[in-house]
Write a protein that holds these residues in place. Structure first.
Motif, PDB file in Angstrom:
ATOM      1  N   ARG A  25      -1.920 -49.899  65.719  1.00 54.88           N
ATOM      2  CA  ARG A  25      -2.178 -50.883  66.773  1.00 54.88           C
ATOM      3  C   ARG A  25      -3.561 -51.509  66.589  1.00 54.88           C
ATOM      4  O   ARG A  25      -3.731 -52.721  66.763  1.00 54.88           O
ATOM      5  N   ALA A  26      -4.545 -50.704  66.206  1.00 54.52           N
ATOM      6  CA  ALA A  26      -5.895 -51.231  65.976  1.00 54.52           C
ATOM      7  C   ALA A  26      -5.930 -52.226  64.824  1.00 54.52           C
ATOM      8  O   ALA A  26      -6.770 -53.125  64.802  1.00 54.52           O
ATOM      9  N   MET A  27      -5.009 -52.094  63.871  1.00 55.57           N
ATOM     10  CA  MET A  27      -4.934 -52.999  62.724  1.00 55.57           C
ATOM     11  C   MET A  27      -4.182 -54.283  63.029  1.00 55.57           C
ATOM     12  O   MET A  27      -4.423 -55.301  62.377  1.00 55.57           O
ATOM     13  N   THR A  28      -3.261 -54.253  63.973  1.00 52.11           N
ATOM     14  CA  THR A  28      -2.311 -55.351  64.123  1.00 52.11           C
ATOM     15  C   THR A  28      -2.326 -56.031  65.487  1.00 52.11           C
ATOM     16  O   THR A  28      -1.719 -57.091  65.645  1.00 52.11           O
ATOM     17  N   ASP A  29      -2.974 -55.457  66.470  1.00 48.81           N
ATOM     18  CA  ASP A  29      -3.097 -56.076  67.789  1.00 48.81           C
ATOM     19  C   ASP A  29      -4.373 -56.909  67.782  1.00 48.81           C
ATOM     20  O   ASP A  29      -5.468 -56.378  67.553  1.00 48.81           O
ATOM     21  N   SER A  30      -4.260 -58.190  68.018  1.00 51.40           N
ATOM     22  CA  SER A  30      -5.396 -59.097  67.911  1.00 51.40           C
ATOM     23  C   SER A  30      -6.592 -58.644  68.746  1.00 51.40           C
ATOM     24  O   SER A  30      -7.733 -58.679  68.274  1.00 51.40           O
ATOM     25  N   GLU A  31      -6.343 -58.214  69.977  1.00 50.02           N
ATOM     26  CA  GLU A  31      -7.451 -57.782  70.839  1.00 50.02           C
ATOM     27  C   GLU A  31      -8.102 -56.514  70.308  1.00 50.02           C
ATOM     28  O   GLU A  31      -9.323 -56.400  70.299  1.00 50.02           O
ATOM     29  N   TRP A  32      -7.301 -55.550  69.901  1.00 51.33           N
ATOM     30  CA  TRP A  32      -7.856 -54.310  69.365  1.00 51.33           C
ATOM     31  C   TRP A  32      -8.612 -54.581  68.068  1.00 51.33           C
ATOM     32  O   TRP A  32      -9.703 -54.061  67.855  1.00 51.33           O
ATOM     33  N   LEU A  33      -8.039 -55.406  67.200  1.00 51.66           N
ATOM     34  CA  LEU A  33      -8.672 -55.723  65.922  1.00 51.66           C
ATOM     35  C   LEU A  33     -10.023 -56.399  66.132  1.00 51.66           C
ATOM     36  O   LEU A  33     -10.984 -56.138  65.415  1.00 51.66           O
ATOM     37  N   ALA A  34     -10.117 -57.246  67.134  1.00 50.49           N
ATOM     38  CA  ALA A  34     -11.375 -57.952  67.419  1.00 50.49           C
ATOM     39  C   ALA A  34     -12.491 -57.000  67.828  1.00 50.49           C
ATOM     40  O   ALA A  34     -13.671 -57.282  67.600  1.00 50.49           O
ATOM     41  N   VAL A  35     -12.138 -55.861  68.387  1.00 46.75           N
ATOM     42  CA  VAL A  35     -13.149 -54.902  68.843  1.00 46.75           C
ATOM     43  C   VAL A  35     -13.877 -54.255  67.669  1.00 46.75           C
ATOM     44  O   VAL A  35     -15.090 -54.057  67.721  1.00 46.75           O
ATOM     45  N   TRP A  36     -13.176 -53.940  66.599  1.00 51.60           N
ATOM     46  CA  TRP A  36     -13.806 -53.227  65.480  1.00 51.60           C
ATOM     47  C   TRP A  36     -13.958 -54.068  64.212  1.00 51.60           C
ATOM     48  O   TRP A  36     -14.683 -53.681  63.302  1.00 51.60           O
ATOM     49  N   PHE A  37     -13.296 -55.205  64.154  1.00 51.85           N
ATOM     50  CA  PHE A  37     -13.326 -56.031  62.945  1.00 51.85           C
ATOM     51  C   PHE A  37     -13.956 -57.380  63.281  1.00 51.85           C
ATOM     52  O   PHE A  37     -15.164 -57.497  63.327  1.00 51.85           O
ATOM     53  N   PHE A  38     -13.169 -58.398  63.515  1.00 52.53           N
ATOM     54  CA  PHE A  38     -13.643 -59.733  63.882  1.00 52.53           C
ATOM     55  C   PHE A  38     -12.631 -60.362  64.837  1.00 52.53           C
ATOM     56  O   PHE A  38     -11.444 -60.037  64.787  1.00 52.53           O
ATOM     57  N   PRO A  39     -13.072 -61.327  65.641  1.00 48.71           N
ATOM     58  CA  PRO A  39     -12.102 -62.094  66.427  1.00 48.71           C
ATOM     59  C   PRO A  39     -11.080 -62.736  65.485  1.00 48.71           C
ATOM     60  O   PRO A  39     -11.414 -63.120  64.360  1.00 48.71           O
ATOM     61  N   ASN A  40      -9.839 -62.841  65.970  1.00 43.61           N
ATOM     62  CA  ASN A  40      -8.747 -63.262  65.101  1.00 43.61           C
ATOM     63  C   ASN A  40      -7.556 -63.692  65.936  1.00 43.61           C
ATOM     64  O   ASN A  40      -7.539 -63.483  67.147  1.00 43.61           O
ATOM     65  N   ASP A  41      -6.556 -64.226  65.270  1.00 46.62           N
ATOM     66  CA  ASP A  41      -5.287 -64.514  65.942  1.00 46.62           C
ATOM     67  C   ASP A  41      -4.118 -63.974  65.099  1.00 46.62           C
ATOM     68  O   ASP A  41      -3.113 -64.623  64.897  1.00 46.62           O
ATOM     69  N   ILE A  42      -4.281 -62.726  64.675  1.00 47.83           N
ATOM     70  CA  ILE A  42      -3.292 -62.071  63.823  1.00 47.83           C
ATOM     71  C   ILE A  42      -2.000 -61.775  64.575  1.00 47.83           C
ATOM     72  O   ILE A  42      -2.009 -61.526  65.779  1.00 47.83           O
ATOM     73  N   GLU A  43      -0.913 -61.827  63.866  1.00 46.74           N
ATOM     74  CA  GLU A  43       0.387 -61.314  64.295  1.00 46.74           C
ATOM     75  C   GLU A  43       0.968 -60.644  63.056  1.00 46.74           C
ATOM     76  O   GLU A  43       1.022 -61.266  61.991  1.00 46.74           O
ATOM     77  N   PRO A  44       1.399 -59.394  63.168  1.00 47.07           N
ATOM     78  CA  PRO A  44       1.881 -58.672  61.986  1.00 47.07           C
ATOM     79  C   PRO A  44       3.297 -59.072  61.572  1.00 47.07           C
ATOM     80  O   PRO A  44       4.228 -58.278  61.592  1.00 47.07           O
ATOM     81  N   VAL A  45       3.432 -60.342  61.190  1.00 43.73           N
ATOM     82  CA  VAL A  45       4.717 -60.903  60.789  1.00 43.73           C
ATOM     83  C   VAL A  45       4.517 -61.595  59.440  1.00 43.73           C
ATOM     84  O   VAL A  45       3.629 -62.448  59.313  1.00 43.73           O
ATOM     85  N   ALA A  46       5.329 -61.221  58.463  1.00 45.62           N
ATOM     86  CA  ALA A  46       5.205 -61.840  57.137  1.00 45.62           C
ATOM     87  C   ALA A  46       5.258 -63.352  57.253  1.00 45.62           C
ATOM     88  O   ALA A  46       6.099 -63.912  57.949  1.00 45.62           O
ATOM     89  N   GLY A  47       4.308 -64.012  56.586  1.00 43.98           N
ATOM     90  CA  GLY A  47       4.224 -65.462  56.590  1.00 43.98           C
ATOM     91  C   GLY A  47       3.290 -66.021  57.657  1.00 43.98           C
ATOM     92  O   GLY A  47       2.904 -67.189  57.580  1.00 43.98           O
ATOM     93  N   HIS A  48       2.929 -65.209  58.657  1.00 42.84           N
ATOM     94  CA  HIS A  48       2.059 -65.696  59.743  1.00 42.84           C
ATOM     95  C   HIS A  48       0.682 -66.070  59.199  1.00 42.84           C
ATOM     96  O   HIS A  48       0.040 -65.282  58.511  1.00 42.84           O
ATOM     97  N   LYS A  49       0.237 -67.284  59.505  1.00 41.68           N
ATOM     98  CA  LYS A  49      -1.108 -67.728  59.127  1.00 41.68           C
ATOM     99  C   LYS A  49      -2.032 -67.457  60.302  1.00 41.68           C
ATOM    100  O   LYS A  49      -1.680 -67.733  61.456  1.00 41.68           O
ATOM    101  N   PHE A  50      -3.216 -66.910  59.990  1.00 40.03           N
ATOM    102  CA  PHE A  50      -4.169 -66.608  61.047  1.00 40.03           C
ATOM    103  C   PHE A  50      -5.584 -66.833  60.545  1.00 40.03           C
ATOM    104  O   PHE A  50      -5.813 -67.049  59.365  1.00 40.03           O
TER     105      PHE A  50
END
Length: 156
Positions: A25-50
């Protein structure tokens, strides 16, 4: 015939006492990822641009353009990572790399995390980029270790 550009990879590993589900969840949830990595708009779906947003520097807007290349839920996330600028002082390179994050359960119920970044230019002029990315990979995994307990406790 043109020679292929020589590249190098970096790899960083860390063990976490937390279960795979929480690390995933920390790797793939945008809010969680922003806490330890960088702000982002990730979605863990092949082909998704973020986009990963960092601090703008000199002529660079601070954005890394990314695309999900492969997803194995609970186990692996691979994405392209492109950005930077050739005229940045101390960094001075545009990057077009691939990042693979792999997690697996450890014997103690925790998670083993492997961070690999492939495609970093091997030219001597790119040594600063390599050093920054290596230190960065180590730093973000330390940040994840520090922030993950709060993310789990408070559900971000």
């Amino acid at each position: 015939m043109l020679d292929a550009k020589q590249t190098r990879s970096l790899a960083t590993e860390k063990d976490f006492e937390h279960p795979v589900e929480a690390v995933w969840r920390a790797m793939t949830d945008s809010e969680w990822l922003a806490v330890w990595f960088f702000p982002n708009d990730i979605e863990p779906v092949a082909g998704h641009k973020f986009t990963i947003w960092t601090r703008p520097i000199e002529r660079w807007d601070g954005e890394f353009k990314c695309q999900i290349l492969a997803v194995e839920p609970g186990a692996m996330l691979r994405f392209s990572w492109s950005g930077g600028h050739d005229e940045l002082k101390g960094f001075g390179r545009y990057m077009d790399t691939t990042v693979t994050w792999t997690i697996s359960p450890s014997q103690n119920g925790g998670t083993h995390f492997v961070f690999v970044q492939d495609g970093i230019d091997a030219a001597p002029e790119a040594d600063a980029v390599y050093d920054v990315m290596l230190k960065g990979s180590e730093s973000v995994l330390r940040s994840l270790a520090k922030r993950l307990p709060d993310l789990i406790e408070h559900g971000a």
